[in-house]
Write a protein that holds these residues in place. Structure first.
Motif, mmCIF file in Angstrom:
data_model
loop_
_atom_site.group_PDB
_atom_site.id
_atom_site.type_symbol
_atom_site.label_atom_id
_atom_site.label_comp_id
_atom_site.label_asym_id
_atom_site.label_seq_id
_atom_site.Cartn_x
_atom_site.Cartn_y
_atom_site.Cartn_z
ATOM 1 N N UNK A 209 0.822 -1.211 0.000
ATOM 2 C CA UNK A 209 0.000 0.000 0.000
ATOM 3 C C UNK A 209 0.854 1.258 0.000
ATOM 4 N N UNK A 210 2.168 1.093 0.037
ATOM 5 C CA UNK A 210 3.051 2.243 0.177
ATOM 6 C C UNK A 210 3.649 2.239 1.574
ATOM 7 N N UNK A 211 4.525 3.206 1.818
ATOM 8 C CA UNK A 211 5.225 3.213 3.107
ATOM 9 C C UNK A 211 4.230 3.443 4.248
ATOM 10 N N UNK A 212 4.559 2.887 5.395
ATOM 11 C CA UNK A 212 3.655 3.027 6.538
ATOM 12 C C UNK A 212 4.454 3.150 7.827
ATOM 13 N N UNK A 213 3.764 3.545 8.855
ATOM 14 C CA UNK A 213 4.360 3.663 10.180
ATOM 15 C C UNK A 213 3.366 3.104 11.193
ATOM 16 N N UNK A 214 3.898 2.431 12.201
ATOM 17 C CA UNK A 214 3.020 1.934 13.261
ATOM 18 C C UNK A 214 3.367 2.682 14.543
ATOM 19 N N UNK A 215 2.424 3.518 14.988
ATOM 20 C CA UNK A 215 2.620 4.252 16.229
ATOM 21 C C UNK A 215 2.204 3.375 17.406
ATOM 22 N N UNK A 216 3.013 3.419 18.461
ATOM 23 C CA UNK A 216 2.709 2.619 19.644
ATOM 24 C C UNK A 216 2.720 3.518 20.865
ATOM 25 N N UNK A 217 1.814 3.273 21.777
ATOM 26 C CA UNK A 217 1.826 3.948 23.067
ATOM 27 C C UNK A 217 1.218 2.974 24.072
ATOM 28 N N UNK A 279 8.830 11.282 20.241
ATOM 29 C CA UNK A 279 8.730 10.039 19.467
ATOM 30 C C UNK A 279 10.066 9.326 19.549
ATOM 31 N N UNK A 280 10.056 8.020 19.520
ATOM 32 C CA UNK A 280 11.325 7.295 19.544
ATOM 33 C C UNK A 280 11.107 5.806 19.575
ATOM 34 N N UNK A 281 12.040 5.127 20.198
ATOM 35 C CA UNK A 281 11.930 3.680 20.304
ATOM 36 C C UNK A 281 12.253 3.251 21.720
ATOM 37 N N UNK A 282 13.041 2.194 21.839
ATOM 38 C CA UNK A 282 13.389 1.697 23.156
ATOM 39 C C UNK A 282 14.136 2.767 23.958
ATOM 40 N N UNK A 283 14.967 3.548 23.250
ATOM 41 C CA UNK A 283 15.724 4.630 23.891
ATOM 42 C C UNK A 283 14.811 5.628 24.592
ATOM 43 N N UNK A 284 13.705 5.972 23.945
ATOM 44 C CA UNK A 284 12.773 6.937 24.532
ATOM 45 C C UNK A 284 12.131 6.354 25.787
ATOM 46 N N UNK A 324 7.066 3.163 15.876
ATOM 47 C CA UNK A 324 7.487 4.354 16.614
ATOM 48 C C UNK A 324 6.716 4.453 17.924
ATOM 49 N N UNK A 325 7.444 4.605 19.011
ATOM 50 C CA UNK A 325 6.820 4.903 20.305
ATOM 51 C C UNK A 325 6.460 6.381 20.274
ATOM 52 N N UNK A 326 5.162 6.681 20.291
ATOM 53 C CA UNK A 326 4.676 8.048 20.071
ATOM 54 C C UNK A 326 3.712 8.420 21.197
ATOM 55 N N UNK A 327 4.152 9.348 22.050
ATOM 56 C CA UNK A 327 3.333 9.678 23.221
ATOM 57 C C UNK A 327 2.064 10.440 22.898
ATOM 58 N N UNK A 328 1.904 10.847 21.635
ATOM 59 C CA UNK A 328 0.672 11.562 21.285
ATOM 60 C C UNK A 328 -0.427 10.596 20.846
#
Lengths: 521, 521
Positions: A209-217, A279-284, A324-328
Motif C-alpha cells: 500500500x506504500x510506506x507506513x508507520x506503526x505508532x505505539x503507546x 517520538x522514539x523507540x526503546x531509547x525513549x 514508533x513509540x509516540x506519546x501523542x
C-alpha cells in the motif's frame, strides 16, 4: 420468511434514517410508557406501515440499492478476494483459528450491564469509526466468557452494519467489512502484543500500500503522564480525546481546546505538550523511565518497562523500522488497559484522498489521520466484564481497516495498466467450424473433470473470432481449438492467446500441458 | 456508529419477535396517520426506549447470543471453510465471477412494483425456505437491470437474515448463508441449464455427502400437463403447490387435497396422477412427445423438446447417472419459466435427521424432501421486470443448500475418528531449556518471513511437554526444537510429532525441509 427478513432489515434502514426528525412534542405525549409498551407501539406502527404499503406516492421508481449500500462488481470482488487472501494467509501463518459471532448481539451485551461491575458503558465508549477494533471485540469477549475459553488466537472477518450517519456524502456505508485478529490468554508480558505488531507489519508490507508507520503507546503511560502533569482524574478521558486529535490539529489548537474548552490549567497543558511531542523507540522508553516527573507515576513506569520489553521483541521480529513509540497516540476506547497502536500510511498524494472518497476514510472527521489502516491494543478487562464470576482473560488484538485497503487497492488497479482478471479460467474450448458444439462440450467436461478451469461458449456455432475475443477480454491465457481434422487425429490445437502461437497436443496429454502452461496462475 | 448499527439490528430482532402481540385497539388510534408520520413516531419511540435504557427489571442476565443466532467455533469454521473451498473451486472451474449485493434491498425491489408490469408480487411468491433460490435471485436481477449487464456467469455466497419464525425449535436460524450460481444471457437452448446441473453433480460428488439424485422438470411441461388434464387456468398455481408435496405425502393424500380442499374434479386429479408418477430420462421425454394428450399442448411440447436436448448435453457431461426427469417435481416459485431442478440426498439414516435438527432442514415443513440440498431453475422474466424498458435477460441458476451441507459435514466430522484441524500450522518452535525465549522468537520470525506457518508459546520458559502436547492437541505435524547445543551447531532438531522421530537439520535448510515434509498439507 426470507422476504420478511429482508423487509425487516429494510425497515430498520428506513427508520434509522429518520432519527433527525425527532420531535419533542410527540415524545412528551408518550413519556408515560414503559419500554415494553414502547416496543408494542413500535410493532403496531410497523405493522400499519406494512398495511399501508410503504411510502406514499407511487412516483416513478429509479433502480437503486438501499441508501448507504452498494453492489460490488466482479472486478471489485476480485480485488477484495486478493486482499482477503493476503490477510487470511498472514493470520494462518501465525496459527490463528477462525470464529464467527452473530452480526447482532443482545442489548445487555452491548451495554455491558452485567453483575456488579457496570463501570463500562460500551455503547458510550464506542468511537464511531470502523477502524477502532471495539465493536468486534465486544462479541469476541462475550464469546470467550460464554464459552469459557481462556486462550485462543483467532481472526474474524465479517460484514457489519451501522445506522445512518451524517457523512454519507463522504462515502460512509451502512454495510461494510470488519477484520480482526486477537490473542486471548494469560501469557508472559508483551509477547502476543509484539506478534500483533508483526502481523500488521507483514500485512501492510504484503499488500504494497506504500510506506507506513506503526505508532505505539500505552494506556498506562498516557494516564501516568496526565497524572504527573496535573490533569485532574475526572479530566483524563476528555483530555485524552483532545490529545488524540494531534495528528490532524496543530499543538496550538489542541492546547487551546484543552485550556479553553476543557478547563485545563495552562501549566498542565504545557507539560503535556512537552511529552506528546516525543517520538522514539526503546531509547525513549529508557529516557522516560529516568524522567524526574514520569518516574513518579507507578503506572507510567509499568507501561514504560513493558514498552522496553516490547521493543526488544520487535527487534527480534525485525519490524522496528516501521514502529514508533509516540506519546501523542491516544486511542479513545475506555477499555484499553495497556499497549495501544495504530498504523498509518505515510505516503501522501492521491491515495488517502481516494480512500476517503471511496468510503473507507472513516476516521477523517473523528480525529485520526486519514492514512490510518490498522489499530488496536490490549484490553485485559473486557472478558471479565462478561464473566459471571468476573474471571479475567487478558486480550490483545488488532483490526485491519479493510474497507480502506479495498479502496486503495481499487484505486491502484484503476491507475495501473495491468488488467484485473475476474475469473481464473485457464482455457477456452473453441472451434472454428460449425456443428461441433457437442464435441466442444465433451472436451470441456473432460477438462472440468480433470480439475482444469475451462469455459465454452453457449452457442451452437460461435465465430472463432468472438471466442478469441472473449479470451482477450477476460484474460484467458489458452484456447483449446478443435476441428474435424483435430478430432480425426486425436489432437487439440492449443493456442497461447498473447503470442498467438499454436501447437498440436495429443488429447491424452492435453490436461498436463494446460497445467504446465498455467502453473503460475 | 457501529454500536448504533448493532443496536438497530438488535432492535429489529426485538421488534419482529413482538408481531404476535399486535393489538387492534391501539392500531385504531393511529390509523389516521400517513406512513411518514408513522416513521416519525417509530423513531421517537425508539429514541425514548434508548433513553429509558432498555428493558425494565435488571434481572440477572445469562450470557447468550440473540435469539435465532449462534456462534461458530473454530472447528465449525474449519468445516465451513472446507465446504466453501470445494464449492467456490467448482464455480471457478466453470469460469464464474463473484459479485456481491447488499443484504437489504429497497422495498420497491422486493415487491417488484416497477413500471407497467406489476403482475409479480415477489413478497408473496417467495416461499419461506432458504433452499429456494429466489431471494438471492431478486437482488441479482436488480443488479443486472441496474447495471445493464446482459450476460454474466456469477456466484454469490453471503449471510442473509430473516425475521423470527415459528420453527425455531427445529433449528431455523435468523442468520444463515446462501450460496448461488447463475448464468445470465441470451444463449442457445439448454446449454447453460446443463452446466448448472453439471455443477450440482460436481459439488455433491466432491462433498461426499452420500448418494444423491437430481430431479428435473420444466414449468412448461407442468403447465401443459395441468391444461391437458383439465385444470382450470386459475387453479394452476394452487394445484402445482399440492403436487409439490408428493415427495412427503402419498398420492392418495395429494389427490384428496386437490379434490376436497382445492375443488379439482376427480377426473382431472386422476389424469394428473397418471403423469406425476412418471420418472425417466430422454426416453420419457420422447414418449410424452408422442402422448395423445400431452402433445396437444404447445407449451408441454416445447418443454419436452428442450428436455430431450438437455439430456443429450447431460450425456456429454456424463451426469445422467444421477439426473431423473420427474413429472412430480413442482418447485413453487412463480417466476420459473423453464427447466426446474432439485437435488436430494437419497441416503437414509441419521444424516437427514441431524440436518433438520441442526438448522438446515428448512423445507421439511414446507413440502420438500428433508434430503434436499440444492435447487434452481430457469427464470427468463425476472430481469425484464426490473428493467425500465422491460428488456429481458434470460437466467438460469442454482442455489446450494449450504447450511444443510454444513450440518451434514459437522455430523460426519463428529462421527469420524479423524480430528478436524482448526489451524494450518506446520511447525511449533520449541525448546527444552530455559532462557531461550528470544532465540525461539527469532527462529519463529525467520520461519514466518519464509512463509512457513509457525507457532511459538508465549511463555518465557514453557515445559517441553506442554509444547509437544499443544502439537498433539492441534495437529501440528512438526516441532523445531532448539537448545544451547543446537544454537552452537547452527542446527535445529526437527521432530515429527506422530512418529517422534528427530533429526538435526541445518538452520539454512530448515525452511526447505519443513516445506518438503508438509507439502501435502
Amino acid at each position: 420468511m426470507i422476504n420478511l427478513g429482508m423487509a425487516s432489515l429494510r425497515l430498520c434502514a428506513g427508520l434509522v434514517g429518520r432519527r433527525s426528525g425527532f420531535c419533542a412534542r410527540s415524545l412528551r405525549t408518550i413519556t408515560g410508557m414503559t419500554v415494553s409498551q414502547i416496543d408494542e407501539e413500535v410493532a403496531k406502527l410497523l405493522e400499519l406501515k406494512t398495511q399501508l404499503g410503504g411510502d406514499e406516492g407511487r412516483h416513478q421508481f429509479t433502480l437503486k440499492t438501499a441508501k448507504g449500500t452498494r453492489d460490488y462488481n466482479p472486478k471489485q470482488m476480485a480485488i477484495r478476494e486478493k486482499v482477503f487472501n493476503t490477510i487470511i494467509s498472514c493470520f494462518k501463518r501465525h496459527g490463528a483459528e477462525n470464529i464467527d459471532t452473530p452480526v447482532f448481539e443482545l442489548k445487555e451485551t452491548l451495554t455491558g450491564k452485567y453483575g456488579e461491575d457496570s463501570k463500562y458503558d460500551l455503547t458510550v465508549s464506542f468511537k464511531p469509526t470502523v477502524l477502532d477494533p471495539t465493536p468486534s471485540q465486544v462479541p469476541f469477549a462475550r464469546y470467550l466468557a460464554m464459552n469459557k475459553v481462556t486462550n485462543i488466537k483467532r481472526y474474524h472477518i465479517a460484514k457489519v452494519y451501522r445506522r445512518d450517519n451524517p457523512a454519507m456524502t463522504r462515502g460512509r456505508y451502512r454495510e461494510f467489512y470488519q477484520c480482526d485478529f486477537d490473542i486471548a490468554g494469560q501469557y508472559d508480558p508483551m509477547i502476543p502484543d509484539a506478534e500483533c505488531l508483526k502481523i500488521v507489519h507483514e500485512i501492510l508490507s504484503e499488500l504494497e500500500l506504500g510506506d507506513f508507520r506503526i505508532k505505539v503507546n500505552d494506556r498506562r503511560i498516557l494516564d501516568g503522564m496526565f497524572a504527573v502533569c496535573g490533569v485532574p482524574d475526572d479530566k483524563f478521558r476528555t483530555i485524552c480525546s483532545t490529545v488524540d486529535k494531534l495528528d490532524k490539529m496543530s499543538w496550538e489548537d489542541v492546547r487551546s481546546e484543552m485550556v479553553k474548552e476543557k478547563g485545563l490549567s495552562e501549566e498542565a497543558a504545557d507539560q503535556i505538550g512537552q511529552y506528546v511531542s516525543l517520538q522514539g523507540g526503546m531509547d525513549l522508553a529508557e529516557r522516560l523511565l529516568q524522567d524526574a516527573k514520569m518516574s513518579q507515576s507507578k503506572q507510567a513506569c509499568a507501561g514504560l518497562t513493558d514498552m522496553k520489553q516490547l521493543f526488544s521483541y520487535l527487534q527480534l521480529f525485525q519490524v522496528t523500522d516501521k514502529v514508533v513509540f509516540d506519546l501523542s497516540l491516544a486511542r479513545g476506547l475506555d477499555y484499553y488497559t495497556g499497549v495501544i497502536y495504530e498504523a498509518i500510511l505515510t505516503q501522501t498524494g492521491p491515495v488517502p484522498v481516494a480512500a476517503t472518497q471511496n468510503g473507507a476514510g472513516e476516521k477523517a472527521e473523528e480525529g485520526v489521520s486519514v492514512g490510518s489502516v490498522a489499530g488496536g491494543g490490549r484490553y485485559d478487562g473486557l472478558v471479565g466484564m462478561f464473566d459471571p464470576k468476573g474471571r479475567k482473560v487478558p486480550c490483545v488484538g488488532v483490526s485491519i481497516g479493510i474497507e480502506r485497503v479495498f479502496s486503495i487497492m481499487e484505486q491502484k488497479a484503476e491507475a495501473s495498466a495491468e488488467k484485473v482478471r475476474t475469473t481464473e479460467t485457464q482455457v477456452m474450448v473453441a472451434s472454428a467450424q460449425k456443428n461441433l458444439l457437442e464435441e466442444r462440450l465433451r472436451l470441456t467436461a473432460e477438462l472440468w473433470n480433470a480439475g482444469i478451469k475451462a469455459e465454452v461458449m453457449y452457442k451452437k456455432n460461435p465465430k472463432l473470432l468472438s471466442q478469441l475475443q472473449h479470451c482477450e477480454d477476460s484474460g484467458i491465457p489458452l484456447v483449446a481449438i478443435i476441428g474435424e481434422q483435430e478430432l480425426k487425429d486425436g489432437v487439440v490445437k492449443l493456442r497461447t492467446v498473447h503470442s498467438r502461437e499454436e501447437i498440436d497436443v495429443s488429447r491424452a496429454e492435453l490436461v498436463e500441458e494446460i497445467k504446465r502452461r498455467t502453473s503460475d496462475v
